[in-house]
Design an enzyme around this catalytic site. Structure first.
Site, PDB file in Angstrom:
ATOM      1  N   SER A   1       0.828  -1.222  -0.042  1.00 46.99           N
ATOM      2  CA  SER A   1      -0.004  -0.080   0.024  1.00 46.99           C
ATOM      3  C   SER A   1       0.964   1.367  -0.133  1.00 46.99           C
ATOM      4  O   SER A   1       0.368   2.338  -0.300  1.00 46.99           O
ATOM      5  CB  SER A   1      -0.977  -0.087   1.372  1.00 46.99           C
ATOM      6  OG  SER A   1      -0.223   0.182   2.428  1.00 46.99           O
TER       7      SER A   1
ATOM      8  N   CYS B   1      -2.807   8.951   6.969  1.00 52.67           N
ATOM      9  CA  CYS B   1      -3.081   8.768   5.761  1.00 52.67           C
ATOM     10  C   CYS B   1      -3.826   7.292   5.809  1.00 52.67           C
ATOM     11  O   CYS B   1      -4.773   7.035   4.553  1.00 52.67           O
ATOM     12  CB  CYS B   1      -1.941   8.600   4.879  1.00 52.67           C
ATOM     13  SG  CYS B   1      -1.191  10.053   4.581  1.00 52.67           S
TER      14      CYS B   1
END
Length: 363
Positions: free
Chosen positions: A175, A298
């Site tokens: 990711s 995030c």
């Protein structure tokens, strides 16, 4: 007034052999890349300000050369207005001189890799050879090898920062690859500092790498700041930022702050460690950490992949400016970036007399 005579490098070499003066009007950083053999290195501004330092004889033939021929043409025109009647411009400049295979001499005591790698910096009067040497002698701490640390460290390494200290305790995850450009698919599961060091060393093997796989805490931060000139905040959480702010205050180091959230970013320079009472610190902006639900990271809130690139590059820019003493740093200014609107706006920041970090009561 007659036009300036244009001559080829070969003709300039012939006339030079007959006693004419060849003047290289490029900047010192460009001279470091090499000179036409026998040329006098004299930057254009210095020549135009006082051509008599070359010769008071206004009938002497002067051959002017620069990188490509434009600056030497302008310098020749200036000298003509000052009464020098026999000024010639070398067509194509130093590039054409080298292409013609005419003799050159080394302009600086630096190796060929240094001169070629940083040639675009050396051509900038504001950087030049001495500025590049300053960068090579600098030591920068980048905290976080993720979204912000990736572009910041990449460009600092490319710029020739002598030593990069990287601190991060995480490993590469798939990711991360959407925005953390230091890492690759092949290095998933590798500690981020090791992955970063591999990428940065491949980009610029001249840069010395110091890697620390650890979480930055009040106990570990002081050792990380040893000998560092600037600290780049690539952290993604408030506790680390408060630790960095306190350490930079203690050690008198400038802190280059960056943050991203979804489609927006912020950049500033907190320099209260060197300018207590004149410049704000991080806690002048955020006296106390916000509640966790008000400041998701995030992973929780998401982030546009290119956004950390924009902010990290701005952090690298501010770092280089601080190291070279160039321009106006973002100290006392908070720069906001809205990627959706593609707008920048600026907020003025002042030191807070009641700041728990740098105020008088903070000690």
């Amino acid at each position: 007034m007659a036009d300036i005579e244009q001559i080829t490098p070969a003709e300039a070499r012939r006339r030079q052999a007959q006693g004419s003066r060849l003047l290289d009007v490029r900047e010192p950083g460009e001279h470091a890349l090499g000179l036409p053999e026998g040329a006098l290195p004299l930057p254009r501004a210095a020549l135009e300000a006082n051509p008599s330092r070359v010769t008071p004889d206004k009938q002497a033939e002067l051959l002017l050369i620069c990188a490509g021929g434009r600056r030497s043409q302008l310098a020749a025109e200036s000298l003509r207005t000052q009464g020098y009647a026999r000024v010639r411009n070398v067509l194509g400049g130093y590039e054409a001189w080298c292409a013609a295979g005419l003799p050159t001499v080394k302009g600086a005591d630096e190796d060929a890799d240094f001169l070629e790698r940083y040639s675009r910096h050396l051509r900038l009067p504001q950087v030049g050879l001495e500025g590049q040497r300053q960068l090579a002698a600098a030591k920068v701490l980048v905290v976080g090898a993720g979204g912000l640390g990736s572009p910041a460290a990449y460009y600092l390494a490319a710029a020739g920062i002598g030593t990069l200290v990287l601190a991060d305790d995480d490993v590469v995850d798939r990711s991360n690859l959407q925005r953390q450009i230091l890492h690759t698919e092949a290095r998933i599961g590798v500690p981020k500092v090791a992955s970063a060091a591999e990428a940065l060393s491949a980009l610029n093997p001249r840069v010395r790498m110091e890697t620390h796989r650890l979480r930055v805490t009040a106990e570990s931060v002081d050792a990380l700041l040893a000998g560092v000139d600037v600290v780049v905040d690539g952290a993604d959480n408030f506790p680390v930022r408060y630790v960095l702010n306190a350490a930079c205050l203690r050690h008198g180091k400038p802190l280059v702050y960056g943050a991203v959230h979804r489609f927006e970013g912020q950049v500033s320079v907190f320099d209260a460690g060197r300018r207590r009472g004149e410049a704000p610190c991080y806690r002048c902006l955020f006296p106390e950490p916000p509640a966790a639900e008000d400041a998701p990271n995030c992973a929780e809130a998401g982030v546009l992949g290119v956004l950390p690139g924009v902010v990290g590059l701005l952090q690298a820019t501010e770092t280089i400016k601080l190291l070279l003493g160039l321009g106006e740093p973002l100290s006392g200014r908070l720069l906001h970036f809205d990627a959706l609107a593609m707008r920048f706006r600026e907020t003025r920041l002042r030191p807070d007399p009641a700041c728990p970090g740098c105020g008088p009561a903070a000690g």
